[in-house]
Design a protein around this motif. Structure first.
Motif, PDB file in Angstrom:
ATOM      1  N   SER A 140       0.836  -1.209   0.000  1.00  0.00           N
ATOM      2  CA  SER A 140       0.000   0.000   0.000  1.00  0.00           C
ATOM      3  C   SER A 140       0.867   1.254   0.000  1.00  0.00           C
ATOM      4  N   VAL A 141       1.955   1.222   0.771  1.00  0.00           N
ATOM      5  CA  VAL A 141       2.863   2.364   0.823  1.00  0.00           C
ATOM      6  C   VAL A 141       3.511   2.588  -0.542  1.00  0.00           C
ATOM      7  N   ILE A 142       3.984   1.517  -1.168  1.00  0.00           N
ATOM      8  CA  ILE A 142       4.623   1.628  -2.488  1.00  0.00           C
ATOM      9  C   ILE A 142       3.646   2.214  -3.498  1.00  0.00           C
ATOM     10  N   ARG A 143       2.392   1.780  -3.426  1.00  0.00           N
ATOM     11  CA  ARG A 143       1.375   2.313  -4.348  1.00  0.00           C
ATOM     12  C   ARG A 143       1.183   3.813  -4.129  1.00  0.00           C
ATOM     13  N   MET A 144       1.151   4.239  -2.887  1.00  0.00           N
ATOM     14  CA  MET A 144       1.016   5.664  -2.586  1.00  0.00           C
ATOM     15  C   MET A 144       2.213   6.444  -3.123  1.00  0.00           C
ATOM     16  N   GLU A 145       3.396   5.916  -2.938  1.00  0.00           N
ATOM     17  CA  GLU A 145       4.601   6.595  -3.410  1.00  0.00           C
ATOM     18  C   GLU A 145       4.614   6.720  -4.927  1.00  0.00           C
ATOM     19  N   ALA A 157      -5.462   3.700  -1.970  1.00  0.00           N
ATOM     20  CA  ALA A 157      -4.257   3.106  -1.382  1.00  0.00           C
ATOM     21  C   ALA A 157      -4.122   3.510   0.083  1.00  0.00           C
ATOM     22  N   ASP A 158      -4.475   4.756   0.393  1.00  0.00           N
ATOM     23  CA  ASP A 158      -4.437   5.244   1.774  1.00  0.00           C
ATOM     24  C   ASP A 158      -5.421   4.457   2.630  1.00  0.00           C
ATOM     25  N   SER A 159      -6.633   4.269   2.099  1.00  0.00           N
ATOM     26  CA  SER A 159      -7.645   3.504   2.827  1.00  0.00           C
ATOM     27  C   SER A 159      -7.182   2.066   3.047  1.00  0.00           C
ATOM     28  N   ASP A 160      -6.596   1.459   2.009  1.00  0.00           N
ATOM     29  CA  ASP A 160      -6.105   0.084   2.126  1.00  0.00           C
ATOM     30  C   ASP A 160      -5.024  -0.015   3.199  1.00  0.00           C
ATOM     31  N   PHE A 161      -4.160   0.993   3.256  1.00  0.00           N
ATOM     32  CA  PHE A 161      -3.077   0.975   4.251  1.00  0.00           C
ATOM     33  C   PHE A 161      -3.629   0.885   5.662  1.00  0.00           C
ATOM     34  N   HIS A 162      -4.600   1.740   5.971  1.00  0.00           N
ATOM     35  CA  HIS A 162      -5.135   1.773   7.330  1.00  0.00           C
ATOM     36  C   HIS A 162      -5.935   0.512   7.654  1.00  0.00           C
ATOM     37  N   SER A 163      -6.623  -0.048   6.648  1.00  0.00           N
ATOM     38  CA  SER A 163      -7.333  -1.316   6.882  1.00  0.00           C
ATOM     39  C   SER A 163      -6.345  -2.437   7.146  1.00  0.00           C
ATOM     40  N   ARG A 164      -5.297  -2.497   6.316  1.00  0.00           N
ATOM     41  CA  ARG A 164      -4.301  -3.558   6.474  1.00  0.00           C
ATOM     42  C   ARG A 164      -3.532  -3.422   7.785  1.00  0.00           C
ATOM     43  N   LEU A 165      -3.437  -2.208   8.273  1.00  0.00           N
ATOM     44  CA  LEU A 165      -2.721  -1.970   9.522  1.00  0.00           C
ATOM     45  C   LEU A 165      -3.390  -2.686  10.693  1.00  0.00           C
ATOM     46  N   ALA A 204       5.244   9.818   2.504  1.00  0.00           N
ATOM     47  CA  ALA A 204       6.392   9.626   3.390  1.00  0.00           C
ATOM     48  C   ALA A 204       5.939   9.355   4.827  1.00  0.00           C
ATOM     49  N   LEU A 205       4.870  10.007   5.262  1.00  0.00           N
ATOM     50  CA  LEU A 205       4.342   9.752   6.598  1.00  0.00           C
ATOM     51  C   LEU A 205       3.920   8.285   6.739  1.00  0.00           C
ATOM     52  N   HIS A 206       3.266   7.764   5.706  1.00  0.00           N
ATOM     53  CA  HIS A 206       2.846   6.366   5.742  1.00  0.00           C
ATOM     54  C   HIS A 206       4.061   5.430   5.696  1.00  0.00           C
ATOM     55  N   ARG A 207       5.093   5.818   4.947  1.00  0.00           N
ATOM     56  CA  ARG A 207       6.325   5.028   4.927  1.00  0.00           C
ATOM     57  C   ARG A 207       6.937   4.963   6.333  1.00  0.00           C
ATOM     58  N   VAL A 219       5.995   2.369  20.235  1.00  0.00           N
ATOM     59  CA  VAL A 219       5.927   3.785  20.602  1.00  0.00           C
ATOM     60  C   VAL A 219       6.108   4.657  19.367  1.00  0.00           C
ATOM     61  N   LYS A 220       7.089   4.327  18.549  1.00  0.00           N
ATOM     62  CA  LYS A 220       7.334   5.090  17.334  1.00  0.00           C
ATOM     63  C   LYS A 220       6.156   5.003  16.374  1.00  0.00           C
ATOM     64  N   ALA A 221       5.566   3.827  16.245  1.00  0.00           N
ATOM     65  CA  ALA A 221       4.419   3.656  15.356  1.00  0.00           C
ATOM     66  C   ALA A 221       3.263   4.553  15.799  1.00  0.00           C
ATOM     67  N   ALA A 222       2.988   4.598  17.100  1.00  0.00           N
ATOM     68  CA  ALA A 222       1.913   5.455  17.609  1.00  0.00           C
ATOM     69  C   ALA A 222       2.239   6.926  17.376  1.00  0.00           C
ATOM     70  N   GLU A 223       3.515   7.295  17.552  1.00  0.00           N
ATOM     71  CA  GLU A 223       3.923   8.683  17.326  1.00  0.00           C
ATOM     72  C   GLU A 223       3.755   9.071  15.863  1.00  0.00           C
ATOM     73  N   GLU A 224       4.116   8.177  14.945  1.00  0.00           N
ATOM     74  CA  GLU A 224       3.993   8.479  13.521  1.00  0.00           C
ATOM     75  C   GLU A 224       2.528   8.569  13.102  1.00  0.00           C
ATOM     76  N   LEU A 225       1.682   7.746  13.685  1.00  0.00           N
ATOM     77  CA  LEU A 225       0.247   7.852  13.414  1.00  0.00           C
ATOM     78  C   LEU A 225      -0.286   9.192  13.887  1.00  0.00           C
ATOM     79  N   THR A 226       0.144   9.613  15.064  1.00  0.00           N
ATOM     80  CA  THR A 226      -0.283  10.906  15.590  1.00  0.00           C
ATOM     81  C   THR A 226       0.171  12.036  14.675  1.00  0.00           C
TER      82      THR A 226
END
Length: 242
Positions: A140-145, A157-165, A204-207, A219-226
């Motif tokens: 999903s990230v590669i598709r967004m890029e 692709a953004d929607s797919d990323f969050h579902s797959r997450l 890049a944020l999704h990457r 912790v980093k994953a939660a920070e990047e989501l925020t």
């Protein structure tokens, strides 16, 4: 309060009775252990069981249909509705779009709720994520890029990323709620327009989220989501002129 703005006692009483009747119908469904797809008693049977007139019953049934509790199939009868989040999505879309006229408060609150769900549950999802699911997340990230590089938006692709997450949690309610929030955001996004969105930056944020997940850093994953949701908030506040 002026008389023009007050609700007549009789009308208020009628509304309270209708709400009580709607509650009684839902209790009847639960008491009889009816499942989605099961037929409800006929209107005549409900009138007798609940002690109400046909017109009053029909008013309450229409409300319950709009809420997604029951399904009325003309010529066939009434049934317990299958799981359906359309009514919730429609209501939140309306409130979010309406709030854009008044500082966007409710639209921003919806972002807060979505962030709380995703940032709060990302660690649990990482605990059970398989290698295949992680690979699908990166797809999903590669598709967004790729789309960002060609100047194209990447809503799906953004929607797919969050579902797959969060698919690893195997929580259907969560996925449905995330789907509702996604529909709401898409409508709000359309309403406020593209603005100065940096597609490469969003990709890049999704990457970065993916990298944190792949590294097992909760912790980093939660920070990047925020950080991702902070960007959404900025777009909304810029659009409403705050």
């Amino acid at each position: 309060m002026s008389p023009a703005n007050t609700v007549p006692p009789a009308r208020f009483s009628a509304q309270a009775r209708l709400r009580a009747l709607q509650s009684d119908i839902m209790e009847l469904i639960l008491d009889r252990e009816l499942e989605p797809g099961d037929a409800l008693p006929t209107e005549n049977e409900l009138c007798v069981a609940l002690g109400v007139g046909r017109n009053t019953l029909r008013e309450s049934l229409k409300v319950l249909q709009a809420l997604g509790v029951i399904e009325i199939r003309h010529g066939f009868g009434m049934f317990v509705a299958p799981t359906n989040f359309e009514a919730l999505a429609d209501g939140l879309i309306f409130r979010g779009r309406l709030s854009l006229r008044h500082h966007g408060l409710e639209a921003l609150q919806l972002v807060d709720v979505r962030q709380a769900l995703e940032a709060g549950l990302i660690g649990s999802s990482m605990d059970v994520m398989t290698d295949d699911q992680l690979a699908a997340l990166e797809d999903s990230v590669i598709r967004m890029e790729e789309l960002a590089e060609s100047g194209e938006t990447f809503v799906e692709a953004d929607s797919d990323f969050h579902s797959r997450l969060f698919e690893p949690l195997n929580n259907e309610l969560l996925l449905n709620l995330l789907g509702v929030f996604w529909k709401v955001y898409r409508k709000i996004h359309t309403e406020i327009g593209p603005g100065t969105e940096n597609l490469a930056g969003v990709a890049a944020l999704h990457r970065n989220i993916y990298k944190a997940v792949a590294a097992g850093d909760k912790v980093k994953a939660a920070e990047e989501l925020t950080r991702h949701f902070d960007g959404i908030r900025r777009r909304i506040t810029e659009a409403v002129g705050e």
